[in-house]
Design an enzyme around this catalytic site. Structure first.
Site, PDB file in Angstrom:
ATOM      1  N   LYS A  28       0.850  -1.183   0.000  1.00  0.00           N
ATOM      2  CA  LYS A  28       0.000   0.000   0.000  1.00  0.00           C
ATOM      3  C   LYS A  28       0.888   1.237   0.000  1.00  0.00           C
ATOM      4  O   LYS A  28       1.672   1.459   0.920  1.00  0.00           O
ATOM      5  CB  LYS A  28      -0.916   0.004   1.226  1.00  0.00           C
ATOM      6  N   LYS A  71      -2.260  -1.592  -3.715  1.00  0.00           N
ATOM      7  CA  LYS A  71      -3.094  -0.395  -3.716  1.00  0.00           C
ATOM      8  C   LYS A  71      -2.192   0.835  -3.796  1.00  0.00           C
ATOM      9  O   LYS A  71      -1.266   0.954  -2.997  1.00  0.00           O
ATOM     10  CB  LYS A  71      -3.937  -0.346  -2.432  1.00  0.00           C
TER      11      LYS A  71
END
Length: 331
Positions: free
Chosen positions: A201, A254
């Site tokens: 992330k 992400k």
């Protein structure tokens, strides 16, 4: 061999033959739709920066669940917007918190709906960070303390799983978070609950509209000391490898669109199911361009999702899920 014999266009001559040889396919069953729940009654508020995405109160979930079922979308990623925040995110792990209530409600409405619970605390803390803030006397600044923060995430994960969440999805990027949550779930008799780790992330600019949706913008500083530097790929592989060792059942990248190379790198390295998170800004940019008549929204969305699948994603979390599911029925 001359080009007279080799004619690649023979396999592109009709819609039927193109479908026959298509290498990458999207299905509604492999899309996860983010769902924002909030307190109150009769609440359906459109998020200003995310057209078509809403905050729902629990009493209005029935119609939403019915629509998802009709579209063939069987999984949601659940986010809560609480009415109270404090420094230790106590409403995140409250057994009667908004997410816990929503999980029970959704399971009543549709026992077969797969509920993925986002397990973070940024929208529950008064400071907007994903853990405990402590003053570092050596640097003379506030920092997010890694190990004390893990305790919050474990309590939150256990509470969500006890409420009926099918999958726990921790997104905090603290070191050791998968191992801590795995141990917490196992010790609570919840060893059957899988972990969908936000393994890679990034500290990205693609989260702006989400922070509008979750009311989770940090009140000071940023998240660059725990989320990843967008310039790094090898670091992402190390992060994912740690999660595999610690017991993750899914890996996630992400954002997705600007990080297709990272998705491909993880696909080539690991065998676990791989999730791409098609983030809020990716969604909002597409919606804004479509609203201005600059793009063909359907074509752009399906091409984008196909690109994520082609890069190696098995599963896509996307705010486009409902639109995409409708369009896929037309294909």
């Amino acid at each position: 061999m001359s080009y007279d014999r080799v004619r690649h266009r023979r396999l592109r001559g009709s819609a039927a033959i193109r479908a026959l040889v298509r290498e990458t396919r999207i299905s509604a069953e492999q899309l996860i739709y983010p769902l924002f729940v909030t307190t109150g009654t009769n609440v359906k508020h459109e998020i200003p920066s995310m057209p078509g995405v809403y905050h729902y109160s629990l009493d209005l979930l029935e119609a939403e669940v019915a629509e998802l079922r009709q579209l063939g979308i069987r999984s949601v990623l659940l986010f809560g917007v609480p009415d109270a925040k404090d420094e230790v995110a106590s409403s995140a792990y409250d057994d009667n918190g908004i997410v816990q209530q929503a999980i029970r409600k959704l399971k009543q409405l549709d026992p077969e709906l797969l509920i993925v619970a986002d397990t973070c605390v940024c929208q529950y803390t008064s400071h907007g960070h994903c853990g405990i803030v402590e003053h570092n006397k050596h640097t003379n600044r506030a920092e997010i303390a890694n190990d004390p923060s893990l305790e919050l995430h474990v309590k939150t994960a256990v509470s969500q799983a006890k409420a009926g969440a099918d999958i726990i999805a921790p997104s905090n990027m603290m070191d050791g978070f998968v191992a801590a949550i795995r141990s917490g779930l196992d010790e609570s008799g919840l060893s059957h609950v899988p972990i969908m780790s936000y393994s890679v992330k990034y500290a990205s600019a693609f989260y702006g509209p989400f922070r509008d949706a979750a009311h989770s913008a940090p009140q000071f500083g940023d998240r660059k000391t725990y989320q990843m530097d967008p310039a790094n790929v090898r670091e992402g592989i190390r992060e994912a490898e740690s999660d595999v060792i610690e017991g993750a059942d899914f890996l996630m990248v992400k954002p997705a669109l600007a990080y297709l190379d990272v998705i491909r790198a993880l696909r080539e390295q690991f065998e676990l199911p791989l999730v791409a998170y098609n983030t809020s800004a990716e969604y909002s940019m597409t919606k804004a361009a479509a609203a201005n008549g600059w793009i063909d929204e359907k074509a752009i969305v399906l091409e984008t999702l196909t690109g994520m699948k082609r890069a190696g994603a098995d599963i896509i979390i996307t705010y486009h899920a409902k639109d995409a599911a409708r369009w896929l029925k037309e294909v």
